[in-house]
Design a protein around this motif. Structure first.
Motif, mmCIF file in Angstrom:
data_model
loop_
_atom_site.group_PDB
_atom_site.id
_atom_site.type_symbol
_atom_site.label_atom_id
_atom_site.label_comp_id
_atom_site.label_asym_id
_atom_site.label_seq_id
_atom_site.Cartn_x
_atom_site.Cartn_y
_atom_site.Cartn_z
ATOM 1 N N THR A 443 65.890 -1.456 -36.210
ATOM 2 C CA THR A 443 66.918 -2.399 -36.667
ATOM 3 C C THR A 443 67.377 -3.305 -35.523
ATOM 4 O O THR A 443 67.525 -4.524 -35.687
ATOM 5 N N VAL A 444 67.617 -2.698 -34.342
ATOM 6 C CA VAL A 444 68.065 -3.481 -33.192
ATOM 7 C C VAL A 444 66.989 -4.490 -32.788
ATOM 8 O O VAL A 444 67.285 -5.635 -32.398
ATOM 9 N N LEU A 445 65.716 -4.054 -32.859
ATOM 10 C CA LEU A 445 64.619 -4.953 -32.495
ATOM 11 C C LEU A 445 64.601 -6.168 -33.408
ATOM 12 O O LEU A 445 64.446 -7.316 -32.943
ATOM 13 N N GLN A 446 64.784 -5.943 -34.705
ATOM 14 C CA GLN A 446 64.807 -7.086 -35.629
ATOM 15 C C GLN A 446 65.993 -7.999 -35.336
ATOM 16 O O GLN A 446 65.877 -9.227 -35.369
ATOM 17 N N GLN A 447 67.153 -7.376 -35.039
ATOM 18 C CA GLN A 447 68.332 -8.185 -34.729
ATOM 19 C C GLN A 447 68.119 -9.006 -33.456
ATOM 20 O O GLN A 447 68.524 -10.175 -33.378
ATOM 21 N N MET A 448 67.505 -8.384 -32.446
ATOM 22 C CA MET A 448 67.268 -9.095 -31.186
ATOM 23 C C MET A 448 66.303 -10.268 -31.387
ATOM 24 O O MET A 448 66.465 -11.331 -30.772
ATOM 25 N N GLN A 449 65.304 -10.071 -32.209
ATOM 26 C CA GLN A 449 64.364 -11.174 -32.463
ATOM 27 C C GLN A 449 65.080 -12.332 -33.170
ATOM 28 O O GLN A 449 64.865 -13.504 -32.832
ATOM 29 N N ALA A 450 65.933 -11.972 -34.141
ATOM 30 C CA ALA A 450 66.685 -13.037 -34.808
ATOM 31 C C ALA A 450 67.651 -13.707 -33.841
ATOM 32 O O ALA A 450 67.837 -14.935 -33.867
ATOM 33 N N GLN A 451 68.249 -12.890 -32.955
ATOM 34 C CA GLN A 451 69.185 -13.451 -31.974
ATOM 35 C C GLN A 451 68.449 -14.373 -30.994
ATOM 36 O O GLN A 451 69.005 -15.376 -30.532
ATOM 37 N N GLN A 452 67.209 -14.025 -30.663
ATOM 38 C CA GLN A 452 66.433 -14.874 -29.747
ATOM 39 C C GLN A 452 66.199 -16.263 -30.356
ATOM 40 O O GLN A 452 66.359 -17.295 -29.679
ATOM 41 N N GLN A 453 65.867 -16.284 -31.625
ATOM 42 C CA GLN A 453 65.645 -17.574 -32.280
ATOM 43 C C GLN A 453 66.951 -18.372 -32.330
ATOM 44 O O GLN A 453 66.948 -19.588 -32.096
ATOM 45 N N GLN A 454 68.035 -17.676 -32.627
ATOM 46 C CA GLN A 454 69.325 -18.370 -32.703
ATOM 47 C C GLN A 454 69.731 -18.898 -31.330
ATOM 48 O O GLN A 454 70.302 -19.992 -31.201
ATOM 49 N N SER A 455 69.441 -18.084 -30.251
ATOM 50 C CA SER A 455 69.813 -18.511 -28.902
ATOM 51 C C SER A 455 69.049 -19.770 -28.484
ATOM 52 O O SER A 455 69.596 -20.646 -27.802
ATOM 53 N N GLU A 456 67.812 -19.870 -28.859
ATOM 54 C CA GLU A 456 67.040 -21.070 -28.517
ATOM 55 C C GLU A 456 67.640 -22.312 -29.178
ATOM 56 O O GLU A 456 67.726 -23.386 -28.568
ATOM 57 N N ALA A 457 68.088 -22.116 -30.452
ATOM 58 C CA ALA A 457 68.705 -23.258 -31.138
ATOM 59 C C ALA A 457 70.040 -23.615 -30.495
ATOM 60 O O ALA A 457 70.379 -24.805 -30.317
ATOM 61 N N GLU A 458 70.811 -22.598 -30.120
ATOM 62 C CA GLU A 458 72.101 -22.863 -29.497
ATOM 63 C C GLU A 458 71.936 -23.484 -28.119
ATOM 64 O O GLU A 458 72.789 -24.263 -27.663
ATOM 65 N N LEU A 459 70.841 -23.115 -27.414
ATOM 66 C CA LEU A 459 70.602 -23.670 -26.083
ATOM 67 C C LEU A 459 70.414 -25.192 -26.163
ATOM 68 O O LEU A 459 70.957 -25.945 -25.346
ATOM 69 N N ALA A 460 69.698 -25.645 -27.165
ATOM 70 C CA ALA A 460 69.496 -27.093 -27.317
ATOM 71 C C ALA A 460 70.822 -27.791 -27.607
ATOM 72 O O ALA A 460 71.148 -28.844 -27.044
ATOM 73 N N ALA A 461 71.631 -27.155 -28.477
ATOM 74 C CA ALA A 461 72.925 -27.764 -28.784
ATOM 75 C C ALA A 461 73.841 -27.738 -27.573
ATOM 76 O O ALA A 461 74.619 -28.682 -27.343
ATOM 77 N N SER A 462 73.763 -26.666 -26.752
ATOM 78 C CA SER A 462 74.618 -26.573 -25.569
ATOM 79 C C SER A 462 74.260 -27.649 -24.544
ATOM 80 O O SER A 462 75.146 -28.184 -23.853
ATOM 81 N N ARG A 463 73.009 -27.973 -24.390
ATOM 82 C CA ARG A 463 72.624 -29.008 -23.451
ATOM 83 C C ARG A 463 73.207 -30.362 -23.865
ATOM 84 O O ARG A 463 73.656 -31.157 -23.023
ATOM 85 N N THR A 464 73.250 -30.595 -25.161
ATOM 86 C CA THR A 464 73.828 -31.853 -25.644
ATOM 87 C C THR A 464 75.317 -31.903 -25.328
ATOM 88 O O THR A 464 75.846 -32.921 -24.846
ATOM 89 N N ARG A 465 76.020 -30.742 -25.604
ATOM 90 C CA ARG A 465 77.449 -30.699 -25.310
ATOM 91 C C ARG A 465 77.699 -30.814 -23.812
ATOM 92 O O ARG A 465 78.688 -31.406 -23.364
#
Length: 899
Positions: A443-465
């Motif tokens: 379960t944690v592995l699946q959550q971490m994989q989903a979190q990794q995808q979300q972090s990549e998206a947030e990283l792009a938005a953070s660079r803009t901010r």
């Protein structure tokens, strides 16, 4: 103390005026007393008490000191006698100007104040009451030694209740040495049975353990339970404090983190390049890889446990087979040892016979020329028997050693079996833990994989901010920088204060955690100690022979068989609170029913047939009930040959007048209503009135005042020529801590015993009654009874003339007995019809009876009828019958005489 002289008629002796509210009552009592002087004596006294009673407690029995009588000697001398102690109702004591303790009979000093002066004068009734005070304790620990001293003084004067109490102490070994023969002798003296009628009684065998030791264990267990409850409450309070402190610490940490973040932001110089947000996708990938490796390791451990599980189960099955084999060998060795013992006993008898024959021959040879060859032959036989005795003793010794060896091996295998089961359980628990951990990792592995995808998206938005904030930061002025520096200093001070609070809270939490660990250790020790104490405090096993009754013949319990028979049925009850491990009759295993009853037919041999009943509980405690079945004609039957039965036939037996108080409660105000209690009471009242000639009083849905008022009226009206049966059907409660039962009137409240009627109150009322025979029939509980050994028993096959003589003898002796359903309340309430199981058996037995029936015979028949009902194990009932302790029982019996 409450003096009756200040209430009722006693106001004439008071120093002041009349108490407020007493004028009307005094005039009423004066009119009733004057009316009683003109006629109606006893009836008027009863009416006076009923009119003066304010509540049900006025009918309870108290130790009352009546004023001394004013006497006149000639014309010159007037004097007052000493105060007289009696047991009577509180309202009667008040009316007669007496002094008593407001009903709380827990103060032995006040009770002794009433009875001790009279006891010191040698009055046997007072001596018996003083003995009861010390036996009950009344607020202190019972002093059985002092109680036995007073009982013996009254018993030596022929006072039957004291003889019963003395027998009870001798039977239980309280205050005097445990001596069953001495106890039965006391019971026989109280019964009034002479040498022409043997004293037969119920045989009860108990584990030889002092009752006071068991009481001490129970007291210590109760104290440990109280300490454990207090410690548990303290642990819970400490845990709640710890949780609150941890929540405060977590909140403080969040505030400190927020302050640090704001401080770092403030410390950044104006115009400085704000570092771009960190790219944590690489860290997330590392965590995902680590979780994957952990998953593989857990799967490998799970596979290893799966391979080792069947091997452990095979080892456990093998150990169990070895244990069963050793148990079979142990049982076989025990059977062989019992056979050797029987052979040794026979050899000893033959040896004794040979020794007696040799002694007779030698006596003859001293006066005559005896045959030396015959003497030598007898001497040779004597030596042969002695050698044979030594051989059997050697075999018994070897059997004991073999039994000990098998027992040791059995204990070792059981220990190994227990260890194997524990290891198997540990492996299974570990396997379950690993499976849960594996699922959690996935379960944690699946959550971490989903979190990794979300972090990549947030990283792009953070660079803009970040680019936007960098442009705004470059536009700040000098004033803004100064204001920022002031805020930084304030945040520094606030951070230091918060840090000090966090450190203090952390120290307090560590101290609380240490206290919790210590308390948990103490609680664990208490739980282990309580487990050991609970095992030790479990009551020892006991065996009660219900049928047949036994008699002591030269100190040996025996049953006289009036006519030759091939077999004799033995019915009994075995009680083993710790659990029954084995039960045997003459070396053969016998099944015991769910209701603890057993029935077995014993083959009869010529002469004397020994019967040995052995019960062993799961704590290894062993109890033996042994008696003999004797086929020789008893001396009692021979002595009564030629006696006539014409004057003692059942229709002409003078047994006195019969009364019955029948109570049936269905509609309760604060308890669940019952379905059959009123029907049970109505049919019982009708049967007693129409078939047995009872003068009956029927109470339906009666409250506390109605029940106690009816008992008080009967106490006043009945005489020594009357017999009383009290039938109660309704709810009951049992206080196991104080060993006290309660009847619940319809106005009883749950959790409030103010309107409950204690068995102790009923016992005191029965003790104060003048009625000759009293039986309580309770479809409920009734605590505080004696052993059935204190009651004479009637052998079923006794000749008719002896039977009538036995009935007439015991009909002259006071009896206070109780027949109970064996439960706290009528369970089940209905037997599939209009009556409870117990009431159905009671009514059927009396309906089918055609002759004078004694109480124990009624009990036997009711017991068998209840046993025949196929009830679920949790609804099993075992009716019981016994004399009531401290109710004035004198070894008599209650009889039912059909019209």
């Amino acid at each position: 103390m409450r003096a009756g002289g200040t209430e009722g008629l006693g106001f004439l002796h008071s120093g002041g005026g009349l108490p407020a509210g007493w004028i009307g009552r005094g005039l009423l009592l004066l009119v009733l007393v004057l009316a009683g002087c003109q006629g109606g004596g006893q009836l008027q006294q009863t009416a006076t008490e009923a009119a003066a009673a304010r509540n049900a407690d006025d009918f309870l029995i108290v130790d009352c000191l009546l004023p001394g009588q004013v006497r006149k000697l000639g014309r010159q001398l007037t004097y007052q006698t000493a105060r007289r102690p009696i047991r009577t109702s509180a309202v009667n004591c008040e009316i007669r100007g007496g002094e008593y303790v407001a009903y709380d009979r827990a103060d032995y000093a006040s009770a002794l104040k009433v009875w001790l002066p009279k006891a010191l004068e040698g009055d046997p009734e007072a001596q018996n009451y003083v003995g009861e005070i010390y036996e009950k304790g009344l607020g202190l620990a019972p002093d059985y030694r002092v109680a036995a001293h007073w009982y013996r003084q009254a018993a030596d004067q022929g006072y039957a209740p004291a003889q019963i109490n003395m027998g009870n102490l001798s039977e239980k070994g309280l205050g005097v040495p445990r001596d069953r023969q001495a106890a039965l002798n006391w019971y026989r003296r109280a019964s009034g049975l002479g040498d022409d009628l043997a004293f037969s009684s119920t045989l009860k065998a108990e584990f030889d353990e002092q009752e006071r030791e068991l009481t001490s264990l129970r007291s210590e267990l109760s104290q440990r339970r109280e300490s454990e409850a207090q410690l548990r409450a303290q642990v819970q309070r400490t845990q709640r404090q710890l949780e609150a402190r941890q929540q405060e610490l977590e909140a403080s940490r969040r505030q400190a983190d927020e302050i640090r973040r704001r401080l770092e932001q403030k410390k950044s110089p104006p115009g400085a390049a704000v570092p771009p947000p960190a790219d944590d996708s690489a860290a997330l990938r590392q965590q995902v890889d680590s979780l994957s490796r952990d998953k593989q390791q857990l799967q490998q451990q799970l596979d290893g446990l799966a391979r080792s599980g069947p091997e452990l189960e095979q080892r456990l099955a093998g150990t169990q087979q070895q244990v069963e084999g050793l148990r079979a060998q142990l049982q076989q060795a025990q059977v062989q040892l019992a056979g050797h013992r029987q052979e040794l006993s026979a050899t000893r008898q033959e040896l004794e016979a040979s020794r007696q024959a040799l002694a007779r021959q030698r006596e003859l040879s001293s006066g005559q020329n005896a045959d030396e060859a015959r003497l030598q032959t007898l001497a040779q036989q004597n030596r042969t028997l002695e050698n044979q005795q030594q051989r059997y003793e050697s075999l018994i010794s070897e059997g004991r050693e073999e039994q000990q060896r098998l027992q040791q091996a059995l204990n070792a295998l059981q220990s190994e079996q227990s260890g194997t089961e524990q290891r198997l359980q540990q492996y299974r628990e570990q396997q379950q833990t690993l499976q849960l951990a594996l699922k959690e990792k996935e379960t944690v592995l699946q959550q971490m994989q989903a979190q990794q995808q979300q972090s990549e998206a947030e990283l792009a938005a953070s660079r803009t901010r970040y680019e936007t904030e960098l442009q705004l930061f470059a536009q700040e002025t000098r004033a803004q920088r100064q204001r920022r520096q002031s805020e930084i200093a304030a945040l520094d001070r606030q951070l230091q204060s918060r840090q000090q609070q966090v450190d203090a809270q952390q120290s307090e939490i560590e101290a609380l955690q240490q206290a919790v660990r210590q308390q948990e250790q103490q609680l664990s020790q208490l739980e282990r100690a309580e487990t050991g104490r609970a095992v030790a405090a479990a009551g020892p096993p006991s065996i009660e022979i219900i049928e047949p009754p036994v008699v002591l013949m030269r100190g040996v319990p025996s049953v006289q068989l009036q006519s030759p028979v091939l077999e004799r049925e033995v019915i009994g009850k075995v009680v083993a609170p710790a659990g029954l491990l084995s039960f045997q009759v003459n070396g053969k295993a016998v099944a015991v029913g769910d209701n603890s009853l057993f029935q077995v037919k014993v083959p009869i041999r010529s002469g004397r047939t020994p019967v040995e009943i052995v019960a062993v509980d799961r704590e290894g405690r062993r109890v033996v009930a042994a008696f003999s079945l004797v086929t020789e004609p008893p001396a009692v039957a021979k002595a009564s040959e030629g006696s006539t039965t014409e004057a003692t036939q059942a229709p002409e037996l003078a047994l006195g007048n019969y009364h019955a108080l029948v109570i049936g409660n269905n509609r309760y105000r604060h308890f669940p209503s019952l379905n059959t209690a009123r029907n049970d009471a109505r049919d019982a009242e009708k049967l007693l009135r129409e078939r047995y000639g009872f003068k009956t009083t029927l109470l339906l849905d009666a409250d506390r005042y109605a029940i106690l008022s009816a008992l008080n009226r009967l106490r006043q009206e009945l005489t020594e020529q009357d017999n009383l049966l009290i039938y109660y059907a309704g709810h009951g409660e049992l206080d196991r801590i104080n060993d006290r039962g309660f009847w619940l009137p319809v106005d009883a409240e749950q959790g409030n015993s103010a309107n409950w009627i204690s068995n102790v109150d009923i016992t005191d009322i029965l003790n104060a009654m003048r009625a000759k025979q009293v039986m309580v029939v309770a479809d409920s509980c009734y605590s505080g009874t004696l052993s059935l050994s204190s009651m004479p028993r009637l052998e079923l096959s006794i000749p008719e003339d002896n039977r009538n003589e036995w009935i007439m003898t015991l009909a002259q002796v006071r009896a206070r007995t109780v027949l109970t359903s064996g439960g706290v309340k009528p369970v089940p309430d209905s037997a599939g019809g209009n009556h409870s199981v117990f009431a159905t058996a009671f009514l059927e037995t009396l309906s089918g009876n055609q002759r004078v029936l004694e109480g124990h015979a009624l009990y036997r028949e009711v017991l068998q009828r209840v046993q025949q009902r196929k009830l679920r194990p949790e609804l099993q009932q075992v009716p019981d019958y016994a004399p009531i302790h401290h109710a004035g029982h004198e070894a008599g019996e209650f009889f039912f005489r059909p019209l």
